[in-house]
Motif scaffolding. Structure first.
Motif, PDB file in Angstrom:
ATOM      1  N   PHE A  45       0.828  -1.217  -0.038  1.00  0.00           N
ATOM      2  CA  PHE A  45      -0.111  -0.064   0.145  1.00  0.00           C
ATOM      3  C   PHE A  45       0.900   1.237  -0.073  1.00  0.00           C
ATOM      4  CE2 PHE A  45      -2.804  -3.236   1.728  1.00  0.00           C
ATOM      5  CZ  PHE A  45      -3.596  -3.202   0.856  1.00  0.00           C
ATOM      6  N   GLN A  46       1.913   1.012   0.772  1.00  0.00           N
ATOM      7  CA  GLN A  46       3.060   2.201   0.462  1.00  0.00           C
ATOM      8  C   GLN A  46       3.501   2.636  -0.798  1.00  0.00           C
ATOM      9  OE1 GLN A  46       5.692   0.976   3.572  1.00  0.00           O
ATOM     10  NE2 GLN A  46       4.809   2.478   5.141  1.00  0.00           N
ATOM     11  N   LEU A  47       3.846   1.481  -1.420  1.00  0.00           N
ATOM     12  CA  LEU A  47       4.019   2.048  -3.233  1.00  0.00           C
ATOM     13  C   LEU A  47       3.020   2.296  -3.866  1.00  0.00           C
ATOM     14  CD1 LEU A  47       6.305  -1.521  -3.818  1.00  0.00           C
ATOM     15  CD2 LEU A  47       6.967   0.948  -3.859  1.00  0.00           C
ATOM     16  N   LEU A  48       1.983   1.839  -3.466  1.00  0.00           N
ATOM     17  CA  LEU A  48       0.807   2.271  -4.217  1.00  0.00           C
ATOM     18  C   LEU A  48       0.565   3.896  -3.965  1.00  0.00           C
ATOM     19  CD1 LEU A  48      -1.895  -0.643  -3.878  1.00  0.00           C
ATOM     20  CD2 LEU A  48      -0.794  -0.209  -6.021  1.00  0.00           C
ATOM     21  N   SER A  49       0.493   4.094  -3.046  1.00  0.00           N
ATOM     22  CA  SER A  49       0.654   5.450  -2.280  1.00  0.00           C
ATOM     23  C   SER A  49       1.519   6.405  -3.041  1.00  0.00           C
ATOM     24  CB  SER A  49       0.314   5.623  -0.994  1.00  0.00           C
ATOM     25  OG  SER A  49      -0.745   4.972  -0.606  1.00  0.00           O
ATOM     26  N   LYS A  50       2.868   5.907  -3.065  1.00  0.00           N
ATOM     27  CA  LYS A  50       4.224   6.499  -3.560  1.00  0.00           C
ATOM     28  C   LYS A  50       3.911   7.080  -4.882  1.00  0.00           C
ATOM     29  CE  LYS A  50       8.926   5.976  -4.490  1.00  0.00           C
ATOM     30  NZ  LYS A  50      10.118   5.007  -4.180  1.00  0.00           N
TER      31      LYS A  50
END
Length: 349
Positions: A45-50
C-alpha cells in the motif's frame, strides 16, 4: 483470462519488480488489491500511495468484525498457549501489529482507497471501520465470491433424487491454519469417532444418505482413514450443496452456498472442539447467530435438536443473504461489475 483474449498475466517477483511495473502503469489504471490491510502488507500500500495510483480494496469485513463470545479467562488461556508453544508471532511483532491497527494509514504514507468493493449491507454499514476507506472512497456494489461460483453453475431449480446430508469436513485436527500457529490440539481419533457416530445416527434415524465434502487444503488420505464408510468428494462443494437436503458444518464459509440454495443447516460442535485451546465453539456460535441457529453438541443431543434445524426460515436466510452475500448491484460476475463501474466513471479518460 478465458473470455478476454488480450489479458496479460504477470507474476510479480518482489517489491522492486512491483515498483518497476508501477513506473510503467500509473495513469488511467486501477489496481485491484485483494489482500487485507495489515502490518505484513503495508509495503504494498505504501508503494501504491508513493505513485499516487488509484486502487480498489476488497475488505474482509465479515471475518474481522464478528464479535466472538469469548470470555476473558479463555482468551488469556488461548494467547498464553500460543506463546508457550513458541509457534506464534513474537511479542514484539504482536505489539507492533496492534499499534499499526490503531494508527491512521496516513502516518505510514498510505493514501485512502479510490474504491471499496461491497459484498453486503453489513459491510456497507461498517465500511468506515476499514482504515483504507475515506470520505472520497467510492463503493462498488458487488457480492461475495461464493455468488460468483453460483453464477457459473446452472441456477435452475432442481429436484434432489436422494435424501442426502452433506458434512463439510474442515479437517480440524489437521487444519493447516491451526498447525501453523501451534494450536492443533484436537485428537483426530476422538474427533472423527464423534463425527461418525453422529452421521450414522442421522442415517439411521432420518434416512439420510451421507456425503463428505473434503477440505481443499488438507490431505484427503487423513479423511479417508476415518470416514471411509461415507462417500468423500473434493473440489465440488457447490454441486454437493446444490444436490443435498441438509448441510452440516462447524463454521465453514460453505454456509453461503447453503443460504443461496436455501438448504437447512445444522451447526455442530463436540467435546473435543469445546475443550480445545482454540475458540472453535465461540467462532461457530458467532456465525450461527446470524442465521438464528443454536449449535448442537453431537456428543449430547436429542432427536428434537435435529428436527428444529430441518426447516428453512426464508426471512432469516434472505436477511443473511442481503447482509453478507449480496446487497445491491447487477447479477453479474465480480470482474464485470468492477469493469462496468470504471467505464461509467470514465477512469481511463
Amino acid at each position: 483470462k478465458f473470455r478476454l483474449k488480450k489479458i496479460k498475466i504477470i507474476n510479480i517477483q518482489n517489491f522492486n519488480h512491483l515498483e518497476t511495473l508501477l513506473n510503467k502503469n500509473i495513469t488511467n489504471c486501477l489496481y485491484d488489491v485483494r489482500m487485507n490491510y495489515e502490518l505484513e502488507s503495508r509495503k504494498i500500500f505504501q508503494l501504491l500511495s508513493k505513485y499516487n495510483v488509484n486502487y480498489l480494496i476488497h475488505p474482509g469485513m465479515v471475518a474481522k468484525d464478528l464479535k466472538h463470545d469469548v470470555n476473558f479467562k479463555d482468551y488469556v488461556r488461548f494467547k498464553l498457549k500460543q506463546l508457550i508453544e513458541g509457534k506464534f508471532l513474537h511479542i514484539k511483532k504482536i505489539i507492533l501489529t496492534k499499534i499499526f491497527s490503531l494508527t491512521d494509514p496516513t502516518l505510514w504514507g498510505i493514501q485512502k482507497a479510490k474504491y471499496v468493493y461491497i459484498i453486503g449491507k453489513y459491510a456497507y454499514q461498517n465500511r468506515k471501520k476499514i482504515k483504507l476507506v475515506g470520505d472520497r472512497t467510492r463503493p462498488i456494489w458487488g457480492q461475495h465470491r461464493n455468488y460468483d461460483d453460483y453464477l457459473r453453475k446452472d441456477i435452475n431449480k432442481m429436484k434432489v433424487k436422494k435424501k442426502k446430508a452433506l458434512f463439510i469436513d474442515q479437517a480440524t485436527p489437521y487444519h493447516p491454519d491451526l498447525v501453523e500457529i501451534g494450536l492443533s490440539d484436537i485428537n483426530a481419533k476422538e474427533y472423527y469417532s464423534s463425527i461418525i457416530n453422529f452421521l450414522n445416527d442421522l442415517k439411521k434415524q432420518f434416512g439420510y444418505e451421507i456425503e463428505i465434502s473434503c477440505h481443499p487444503k488438507t490431505n484427503q488420505h487423513h479423511i479417508k482413514k476415518y470416514l471411509s464408510n461415507f462417500k468423500i468428494r473434493k473440489g465440488v462443494t457447490l454441486s454437493q450443496v446444490k444436490y443435498s437436503n441438509l448441510v452440516i458444518t462447524h463454521n465453514s464459509g460453505v454456509r453461503n452456498y447453503a443460504v443461496i440454495y436455501k438448504k437447512p443447516i445444522i451447526f455442530i460442535i463436540n467435546d473435543c472442539l469445546k475443550n480445545s485451546t482454540y475458540p472453535h465453539h465461540e467462532n461457530t456460535k458467532s456465525i450461527a447467530k446470524f442465521l438464528e441457529k443454536k449449535i448442537i453438541n453431537i456428543d449430547s443431543y436429542s432427536k428434537s435438536d435435529i428436527n428444529e434445524n430441518l426447516k428453512v426460515n426464508n426471512k432469516v436466510y434472505q436477511n443473511y443473504f442481503t447482509n453478507f452475500i449480496k446487497y445491491k448491484g447487477p447479477k453479474k460476475f465480480q470482474a464485470d461489475i468492477i469493469f462496468e463501474q470504471l467505464k461509467k466513471d470514465k477512469i481511463w479518460i
